[in-house]
Design an enzyme around this catalytic site. Structure first.
Site, PDB file in Angstrom:
ATOM      1  N   ASP A  93       1.288  -1.419  -0.038  1.00 35.50           N
ATOM      2  CA  ASP A  93       0.000  -0.402  -0.209  1.00 35.50           C
ATOM      3  C   ASP A  93       0.952   1.289  -0.163  1.00 35.50           C
ATOM      4  OD1 ASP A  93      -3.315   0.437   1.218  1.00 35.50           O
ATOM      5  OD2 ASP A  93      -2.131   2.536   0.869  1.00 35.50           O
ATOM      6  N   ASN A 153     -13.224  -3.248   2.606  1.00 38.75           N
ATOM      7  CA  ASN A 153     -13.901  -2.172   2.493  1.00 38.75           C
ATOM      8  C   ASN A 153     -14.522  -2.345   1.222  1.00 38.75           C
ATOM      9  OD1 ASN A 153     -12.879  -0.477   4.786  1.00 38.75           O
ATOM     10  ND2 ASN A 153     -10.921   0.151   3.342  1.00 38.75           N
ATOM     11  N   HIS A 184     -10.106  -5.260  -3.328  1.00 39.22           N
ATOM     12  CA  HIS A 184      -8.836  -5.431  -2.631  1.00 39.22           C
ATOM     13  C   HIS A 184      -9.090  -6.136  -1.429  1.00 39.22           C
ATOM     14  CE1 HIS A 184      -9.625  -1.379  -2.604  1.00 39.22           C
ATOM     15  NE2 HIS A 184      -9.507  -1.164  -1.096  1.00 39.22           N
TER      16      HIS A 184
HETATM   17  P1  AMP Z   1     -10.160   1.582  -0.044  1.00 43.81           P
HETATM   18  O1  AMP Z   1     -10.027   2.605   1.251  1.00 43.81           O
HETATM   19  O2  AMP Z   1     -10.654   0.568   0.657  1.00 43.81           O
HETATM   20  O3  AMP Z   1     -10.264   1.364  -1.113  1.00 43.81           O
HETATM   21  O4  AMP Z   1      -8.714   1.426   0.113  1.00 43.81           O
HETATM   22  C1  AMP Z   1      -7.821   2.313  -1.058  1.00 43.81           C
HETATM   23  C2  AMP Z   1      -5.804   1.763  -0.556  1.00 43.81           C
HETATM   24  O5  AMP Z   1      -5.372   2.312  -1.505  1.00 43.81           O
HETATM   25  C3  AMP Z   1      -5.402   3.333   0.420  1.00 43.81           C
HETATM   26  O6  AMP Z   1      -4.696   2.243   1.293  1.00 43.81           O
HETATM   27  C4  AMP Z   1      -4.561   3.394  -0.801  1.00 43.81           C
HETATM   28  O7  AMP Z   1      -3.653   4.006   0.113  1.00 43.81           O
HETATM   29  C5  AMP Z   1      -4.607   2.463  -1.629  1.00 43.81           C
HETATM   30  N1  AMP Z   1      -3.547   3.072  -2.717  1.00 43.81           N
HETATM   31  C6  AMP Z   1      -4.272   3.685  -3.758  1.00 43.81           C
HETATM   32  N2  AMP Z   1      -3.330   4.605  -4.723  1.00 43.81           N
HETATM   33  C7  AMP Z   1      -2.573   3.190  -4.341  1.00 43.81           C
HETATM   34  C8  AMP Z   1      -1.236   3.220  -5.716  1.00 43.81           C
HETATM   35  N3  AMP Z   1      -1.121   3.996  -6.347  1.00 43.81           N
HETATM   36  N4  AMP Z   1      -0.091   1.865  -4.741  1.00 43.81           N
HETATM   37  C9  AMP Z   1      -0.793   1.331  -3.977  1.00 43.81           C
HETATM   38  N5  AMP Z   1      -1.487   1.713  -2.991  1.00 43.81           N
HETATM   39  C10 AMP Z   1      -2.623   2.613  -3.200  1.00 43.81           C
END
Ligand code: AMP
Ligand code: ZN
Length: 115
Positions: free
Chosen positions: A33, A89, A102
């Site tokens: 992440d 989530n 995810h």
């Molecule tokens: P969610 O709220 O469960 O949709 O979480 C999305 C997650 O994706 C968050 O923890 C972000 O920090 C992570 N995220 C967003 N863009 C990227 C990226 N380019 N590379 C890695 N993680 C990401």
């Protein structure tokens, strides 16, 4: 394999956006992440675009099982020995930010930045 050209995780799967890879096979990708809550925080995603946990159907059963089996294996490979969290989530009230299914896998010694 379907992809959504506007989806950041589809772009990561396609290699158009860089990621720090933890694991990859023909069906799944795991990567760190970008904004970690803890010493270890990675995401496991299907390579095919699936917007959320809401959209899961019977045809996805084996893939979901594979994601769940992978989580403890990878977290152990990364040296986590004292427990971890797994979070999915889903949707707006679930505070899902990225609309591509995810599993968050979060662990390592506390204190953590969040969670
Ligand atoms: P969610 O709220 O469960 O949709 O979480 C999305 C997650 O994706 C968050 O923890 C972000 O920090 C992570 N995220 C967003 N863009 C990227 C990226 N380019 N590379 C890695 N993680 C990401
Ligand atoms: Zn996607």
């Amino acid at each position: 394999m379907t992809a959504d050209p506007t989806c950041i995780f589809c772009k990561i799967v396609a290699g158009h956006v860089p990621s720090k890879k933890v694991y990859e096979d023909d069906e799944l990708l795991a990567f760190h992440d970008i904004n970690p809550w803890a010493p270890v925080h990675f995401l496991i995603v299907p390579k095919t675009h699936l917007a959320s946990f809401y959209d899961v159907e019977a045809q996805h059963q084996a893939m979901l099982g594979k994601m769940m089996v992978l989580a403890p294996r990878l977290v152990r490979d990364l040296g986590v020995t004292n427990g971890f969290r797994t979070i999915i989530n889903t949707g707006a009230d679930g505070r899902q930010e990225v609309p591509h299914l995810h599993i968050h896998v979060i662990g390592g010694p506390r204190p953590w930045a969040r969670g």
